[in-house]
Design a protein around this motif. Structure first.
Motif, PDB file in Angstrom:
ATOM      1  N   ARG A  41       0.834  -1.205   0.000  1.00 30.18           N
ATOM      2  CA  ARG A  41       0.000   0.000   0.000  1.00 30.18           C
ATOM      3  C   ARG A  41       0.877   1.267   0.000  1.00 30.18           C
ATOM      4  O   ARG A  41       0.565   2.249  -0.680  1.00 30.18           O
ATOM      5  CB  ARG A  41      -0.933   0.007   1.210  1.00 30.18           C
ATOM      6  N   LEU A  42       1.969   1.237   0.757  1.00 30.72           N
ATOM      7  CA  LEU A  42       2.867   2.395   0.790  1.00 30.72           C
ATOM      8  C   LEU A  42       3.495   2.631  -0.580  1.00 30.72           C
ATOM      9  O   LEU A  42       3.594   3.769  -1.045  1.00 30.72           O
ATOM     10  CB  LEU A  42       3.961   2.186   1.845  1.00 30.72           C
ATOM     11  N   ARG A  43       3.915   1.570  -1.245  1.00 36.00           N
ATOM     12  CA  ARG A  43       4.521   1.724  -2.561  1.00 36.00           C
ATOM     13  C   ARG A  43       3.492   2.240  -3.571  1.00 36.00           C
ATOM     14  O   ARG A  43       3.821   3.043  -4.452  1.00 36.00           O
ATOM     15  CB  ARG A  43       5.126   0.404  -3.030  1.00 36.00           C
ATOM     16  N   ALA A  44       2.258   1.763  -3.438  1.00 34.64           N
ATOM     17  CA  ALA A  44       1.211   2.238  -4.343  1.00 34.64           C
ATOM     18  C   ALA A  44       0.959   3.732  -4.133  1.00 34.64           C
ATOM     19  O   ALA A  44       0.813   4.495  -5.090  1.00 34.64           O
ATOM     20  CB  ALA A  44      -0.078   1.447  -4.123  1.00 34.64           C
ATOM     21  N   ARG A  88       3.828   5.711  -5.643  1.00 34.55           N
ATOM     22  CA  ARG A  88       3.733   5.812  -7.100  1.00 34.55           C
ATOM     23  C   ARG A  88       2.691   6.852  -7.499  1.00 34.55           C
ATOM     24  O   ARG A  88       2.883   7.617  -8.426  1.00 34.55           O
ATOM     25  CB  ARG A  88       3.353   4.449  -7.710  1.00 34.55           C
ATOM     26  N   ARG A  89       1.582   6.870  -6.761  1.00 37.08           N
ATOM     27  CA  ARG A  89       0.524   7.832  -7.059  1.00 37.08           C
ATOM     28  C   ARG A  89       1.017   9.257  -6.813  1.00 37.08           C
ATOM     29  O   ARG A  89       0.728  10.174  -7.566  1.00 37.08           O
ATOM     30  CB  ARG A  89      -0.683   7.559  -6.152  1.00 37.08           C
ATOM     31  N   ARG A  90       1.796   9.413  -5.726  1.00 39.05           N
ATOM     32  CA  ARG A  90       2.325  10.736  -5.381  1.00 39.05           C
ATOM     33  C   ARG A  90       3.284  11.233  -6.452  1.00 39.05           C
ATOM     34  O   ARG A  90       3.320  12.424  -6.775  1.00 39.05           O
ATOM     35  CB  ARG A  90       3.063  10.643  -4.041  1.00 39.05           C
ATOM     36  N   GLY A  91       4.062  10.331  -7.031  1.00 38.42           N
ATOM     37  CA  GLY A  91       5.013  10.719  -8.058  1.00 38.42           C
ATOM     38  C   GLY A  91       4.494  10.410  -9.448  1.00 38.42           C
ATOM     39  O   GLY A  91       5.229   9.899 -10.276  1.00 38.42           O
ATOM     40  N   TYR A  92       3.207  10.704  -9.677  1.00 33.33           N
ATOM     41  CA  TYR A  92       2.581  10.328 -10.943  1.00 33.33           C
ATOM     42  C   TYR A  92       3.273  10.942 -12.151  1.00 33.33           C
ATOM     43  O   TYR A  92       3.202  10.416 -13.259  1.00 33.33           O
ATOM     44  CB  TYR A  92       1.109  10.737 -10.953  1.00 33.33           C
ATOM     45  N   ALA A  93       3.990  12.065 -11.974  1.00 33.51           N
ATOM     46  CA  ALA A  93       4.659  12.685 -13.110  1.00 33.51           C
ATOM     47  C   ALA A  93       5.893  11.900 -13.544  1.00 33.51           C
ATOM     48  O   ALA A  93       6.410  12.095 -14.631  1.00 33.51           O
ATOM     49  CB  ALA A  93       5.065  14.122 -12.770  1.00 33.51           C
ATOM     50  N   ARG A  94       6.377  11.029 -12.684  1.00 35.66           N
ATOM     51  CA  ARG A  94       7.532  10.211 -13.014  1.00 35.66           C
ATOM     52  C   ARG A  94       7.050   8.832 -13.439  1.00 35.66           C
ATOM     53  O   ARG A  94       6.140   8.286 -12.830  1.00 35.66           O
ATOM     54  CB  ARG A  94       8.457  10.057 -11.801  1.00 35.66           C
TER      55      ARG A  94
END
Length: 238
Positions: A111-114, A117-123
């Motif tokens: 869940r943390l990794r997901a 990834r969502r937080r860094g959606y621009a990457r």
């Protein structure tokens, strides 16, 4: 990735912290609301794992302050409050995810990794630079198509450098992002880890040293930057 764990049960908090470290996730612990707010005010966290029932300002109040700060730090509420109304109120407060106790550490990590990834959606989820291919989800690194086996700490350092996209990352920032608050600011752990990482990645050395500043991924540009510090790729002794 650096995470703040807000949990007033020391055994559980330490178990989660130690488990996250095995996944190359640095974690700090706050046992009450006041400590959590203090740590949030002086450190930059990628995620906050927040118990709602804590001493001092409640977990709900900490969540409100995180949201009000505009930091954008995602919140995962980790709590025994498992009724649907509890979950609904948690999301209304600004939680990005909600996990009830008891829980499996593996699920928390996923869940943390997901969320990250969502937080860094621009990457892109898989990052590529200068012949390196880094997959943060599978924890895999390839250089020019060759798989490179890394330790958890080496992977964490490389992940920060790759995310900088060729920009310089200071030793202090590497300590902050890949270690935790207990790291000695005068330690040579960063230099030793970077040296070992260079050896694992092989020649030609791809991690450049910016003397007196930090490190960056060498993208093949000039080693002397106009108006800036001299950059050396250096050998594994750096």
């Amino acid at each position: 990735m650096r995470v703040l764990i807000v949990e007033d049960e020391p055994y559980l908090a330490e178990a989660v912290r130690d488990g996250l470290r095995l996944e190359a996730i640095a974690a700090d612990i706050a046992g009450d609301g006041d400590s959590a707010l203090e740590l949030l005010s002086v450190n930059s966290y990628d995620l906050a794992v927040l118990d709602r029932d804590i001493p001092g300002p409640s977990g709900d109040e900490v969540a409100r302050r995180i949201v009000a700060s505009g930091s954008g730090t995602p919140i995962l509420m980790l709590t025994a409050a498992d009724r649907i109304d509890d979950k609904a109120s948690g999301f209304e407060l600004g939680a990005d995810d909600y996990l009830t106790k008891p829980f499996e550490l593996r699920e928390l990590v996923l869940r943390l990794r997901a969320l990250d990834r969502r937080r860094g959606y621009a990457r892109p989820p898989v990052r590529e630079i200068a012949g390196l291919r880094l997959d943060p989800f599978r924890r895999e690194v390839f250089r020019d198509g060759r798989y490179v086996a890394l330790t958890r700490k080496q992977f964490a350092v490389l992940e920060v450098l790759v995310a900088a996209d060729g920009g310089v990352v200071s030793t202090e920032e590497l300590l902050e992002r890949a270690w935790d608050e207990n790291a000695d600011p005068f330690t040579n752990a960063v230099r030793i880890t970077v040296s070992a990482l260079r050896k694992r990645l092989g020649e030609p050395w791809i991690i450049a040293t910016v003397p007196g500043v930090g490190y960056r991924i060498d993208t093949g540009g000039p080693h002397v930057e106009t108006g800036g510090p001299r950059v050396e790729t250096g050998g594994p002794h750096e």
